[in-house]
Design a protein around this motif. Sequence first.
Motif, PDB file in Angstrom:
ATOM      1  N   HIS A  90      -0.438   4.378  -6.302  1.00 52.47           N
ATOM      2  CA  HIS A  90      -0.190   3.380  -5.252  1.00 52.47           C
ATOM      3  C   HIS A  90      -0.589   1.986  -5.741  1.00 52.47           C
ATOM      4  O   HIS A  90      -1.336   1.260  -5.089  1.00 52.47           O
ATOM      5  CB  HIS A  90      -0.993   3.766  -4.005  1.00 52.47           C
ATOM      6  CG  HIS A  90      -0.533   3.076  -2.764  1.00 52.47           C
ATOM      7  ND1 HIS A  90      -1.325   2.946  -1.649  1.00 52.47           N
ATOM      8  CD2 HIS A  90       0.641   2.473  -2.440  1.00 52.47           C
ATOM      9  CE1 HIS A  90      -0.681   2.292  -0.706  1.00 52.47           C
ATOM     10  NE2 HIS A  90       0.525   1.999  -1.162  1.00 52.47           N
ATOM     11  N   SER A  91      -0.080   1.618  -6.918  1.00 49.31           N
ATOM     12  CA  SER A  91      -0.442   0.332  -7.512  1.00 49.31           C
ATOM     13  C   SER A  91       0.489  -0.770  -7.024  1.00 49.31           C
ATOM     14  O   SER A  91       1.676  -0.551  -6.771  1.00 49.31           O
ATOM     15  CB  SER A  91      -0.406   0.419  -9.046  1.00 49.31           C
ATOM     16  OG  SER A  91       0.868   0.830  -9.489  1.00 49.31           O
ATOM     17  N   LEU A  92      -0.061  -1.966  -6.940  1.00 45.73           N
ATOM     18  CA  LEU A  92       0.639  -3.137  -6.424  1.00 45.73           C
ATOM     19  C   LEU A  92       0.576  -4.240  -7.475  1.00 45.73           C
ATOM     20  O   LEU A  92      -0.476  -4.470  -8.072  1.00 45.73           O
ATOM     21  CB  LEU A  92      -0.026  -3.596  -5.128  1.00 45.73           C
ATOM     22  CG  LEU A  92       0.639  -4.670  -4.283  1.00 45.73           C
ATOM     23  CD1 LEU A  92       1.935  -4.142  -3.684  1.00 45.73           C
ATOM     24  CD2 LEU A  92      -0.304  -5.118  -3.170  1.00 45.73           C
ATOM     25  N   THR A  93       1.694  -4.906  -7.723  1.00 43.99           N
ATOM     26  CA  THR A  93       1.722  -5.990  -8.704  1.00 43.99           C
ATOM     27  C   THR A  93       1.226  -7.281  -8.057  1.00 43.99           C
ATOM     28  O   THR A  93       1.863  -7.783  -7.130  1.00 43.99           O
ATOM     29  CB  THR A  93       3.148  -6.193  -9.252  1.00 43.99           C
ATOM     30  OG1 THR A  93       3.582  -4.974  -9.850  1.00 43.99           O
ATOM     31  CG2 THR A  93       3.191  -7.304 -10.285  1.00 43.99           C
ATOM     32  N   MET A  94       0.125  -7.823  -8.581  1.00 44.89           N
ATOM     33  CA  MET A  94      -0.495  -8.990  -7.946  1.00 44.89           C
ATOM     34  C   MET A  94      -0.660 -10.183  -8.884  1.00 44.89           C
ATOM     35  O   MET A  94      -0.947 -11.285  -8.415  1.00 44.89           O
ATOM     36  CB  MET A  94      -1.876  -8.602  -7.392  1.00 44.89           C
ATOM     37  CG  MET A  94      -1.833  -7.494  -6.356  1.00 44.89           C
ATOM     38  SD  MET A  94      -3.456  -7.037  -5.731  1.00 44.89           S
ATOM     39  CE  MET A  94      -3.921  -8.541  -4.874  1.00 44.89           C
ATOM     40  N   GLY A 124       9.024  -3.905 -10.762  1.00 43.23           N
ATOM     41  CA  GLY A 124       7.652  -3.651 -10.340  1.00 43.23           C
ATOM     42  C   GLY A 124       7.423  -2.177 -10.099  1.00 43.23           C
ATOM     43  O   GLY A 124       8.176  -1.323 -10.570  1.00 43.23           O
ATOM     44  N   THR A 125       6.388  -1.884  -9.348  1.00 37.54           N
ATOM     45  CA  THR A 125       5.974  -0.512  -9.082  1.00 37.54           C
ATOM     46  C   THR A 125       6.726   0.065  -7.882  1.00 37.54           C
ATOM     47  O   THR A 125       7.376  -0.674  -7.128  1.00 37.54           O
ATOM     48  CB  THR A 125       4.471  -0.457  -8.786  1.00 37.54           C
ATOM     49  OG1 THR A 125       4.223  -1.103  -7.524  1.00 37.54           O
ATOM     50  CG2 THR A 125       3.654  -1.127  -9.885  1.00 37.54           C
ATOM     51  N   THR A 148       5.407   1.022  -5.158  1.00 38.08           N
ATOM     52  CA  THR A 148       4.815   0.356  -3.990  1.00 38.08           C
ATOM     53  C   THR A 148       5.447  -1.009  -3.758  1.00 38.08           C
ATOM     54  O   THR A 148       5.766  -1.379  -2.616  1.00 38.08           O
ATOM     55  CB  THR A 148       3.298   0.208  -4.170  1.00 38.08           C
ATOM     56  OG1 THR A 148       2.718   1.501  -4.359  1.00 38.08           O
ATOM     57  CG2 THR A 148       2.648  -0.466  -2.975  1.00 38.08           C
ATOM     58  N   ASP A 149       5.631  -1.770  -4.843  1.00 44.03           N
ATOM     59  CA  ASP A 149       6.283  -3.078  -4.734  1.00 44.03           C
ATOM     60  C   ASP A 149       7.662  -2.939  -4.099  1.00 44.03           C
ATOM     61  O   ASP A 149       8.056  -3.755  -3.257  1.00 44.03           O
ATOM     62  CB  ASP A 149       6.455  -3.707  -6.116  1.00 44.03           C
ATOM     63  CG  ASP A 149       5.153  -4.030  -6.824  1.00 44.03           C
ATOM     64  OD1 ASP A 149       4.157  -4.298  -6.135  1.00 44.03           O
ATOM     65  OD2 ASP A 149       5.145  -4.011  -8.069  1.00 44.03           O
ATOM     66  N   LEU A 200       7.408  -2.239  -0.316  1.00 45.68           N
ATOM     67  CA  LEU A 200       6.856  -3.415   0.353  1.00 45.68           C
ATOM     68  C   LEU A 200       7.914  -4.511   0.482  1.00 45.68           C
ATOM     69  O   LEU A 200       8.108  -5.082   1.570  1.00 45.68           O
ATOM     70  CB  LEU A 200       5.648  -3.926  -0.429  1.00 45.68           C
ATOM     71  CG  LEU A 200       4.958  -5.176   0.118  1.00 45.68           C
ATOM     72  CD1 LEU A 200       4.295  -4.886   1.457  1.00 45.68           C
ATOM     73  CD2 LEU A 200       3.926  -5.696  -0.877  1.00 45.68           C
ATOM     74  N   CYS A 206       5.441   5.594  -2.761  1.00 43.81           N
ATOM     75  CA  CYS A 206       6.499   5.013  -1.921  1.00 43.81           C
ATOM     76  C   CYS A 206       6.306   5.422  -0.465  1.00 43.81           C
ATOM     77  O   CYS A 206       6.395   4.597   0.455  1.00 43.81           O
ATOM     78  CB  CYS A 206       7.862   5.490  -2.397  1.00 43.81           C
ATOM     79  SG  CYS A 206       8.464   4.801  -3.935  1.00 43.81           S
ATOM     80  N   GLU A 251       3.176   3.751   1.111  1.00 42.97           N
ATOM     81  CA  GLU A 251       3.368   2.351   1.495  1.00 42.97           C
ATOM     82  C   GLU A 251       4.176   2.257   2.782  1.00 42.97           C
ATOM     83  O   GLU A 251       3.838   1.474   3.689  1.00 42.97           O
ATOM     84  CB  GLU A 251       4.050   1.584   0.369  1.00 42.97           C
ATOM     85  CG  GLU A 251       4.140   0.089   0.599  1.00 42.97           C
ATOM     86  CD  GLU A 251       2.775  -0.591   0.644  1.00 42.97           C
ATOM     87  OE1 GLU A 251       2.713  -1.731   1.142  1.00 42.97           O
ATOM     88  OE2 GLU A 251       1.777   0.018   0.191  1.00 42.97           O
TER      89      GLU A 251
END
Length: 258
Positions: free
Chosen positions: A52-56, A74-75, A77-78, A81, A118, A121
């Motif tokens: 559940h990684s998010l690109t920040m 991205g991931t 999760t991205d 989102l 996925c 999120e």
Amino acid sequence: MAEFDFTDARILVSNDDGINAAGLAVLEAIARQLTDDVWVVAPELEQSGASHSLTMHRPLRVRELGPKRFAIDGTPTDCVLLAINHLMADKRPTLVLSGINHGSNLGEDVTYSGTIACAMEATLLGVRAIAMSQRMPHGGPPNWAVPEAMGADVVRKVMSADWPKLVLMNVNYPDVSVGDVTGVQVVRHGNRKIGDELDERVDPRGRRYFWIGAARGDEDVPADTDVHVVNHGGVAVTPIYLDLTHYGCLEGLKGAFA
């Protein structure tokens, strides 16, 4: 239990194997059996094990491939989102379908899985979500026959049930022919921890490297688990709860700090 009405449903399809994955195409076909309003938003490249990684710390690029179809660098999760909060902001999805993953997500796999991420999120954003995974044969091509034949019906039945908030559904299909499926069972997670086997090697320059190996043996597991069901030719459906608090330990721990 009333049947869910998909008449005006909007479905978002995503995954962790990437926009060109065969399993994504199978899942999109399942979604189109349920509604005409299907969106596909998936990673540009494979993101297996992304959890559940998010690109920040860098910008995200969105590439439009066609009507209601996007790739994101991205991931998983991205992807969900951006899809829910931006690309589909005019009308949020009714349901998010994730997968179909190239390989099962059983037991502790769910803590590593981008496919599960996925669905996580979406659930955190207030949208119901179902993650789907297909067990792979050893050394052979994937067999999508079971989800192709049963996937839409599984989704219909799962959506007809009442879900509490913070719950997502995890579905795993066996690697058998459709006629050999032993049934659909609602079961808990089992145990089959990956990474116990580390294969140490040496590259041509003399430097050591490692391959993380397969999961430990999963034959001796309880019958009421997802691992056992899929091992024996069944489709496993497992509800996952995103409140990670262990309430049985909570009061005792409070006492330790009193």
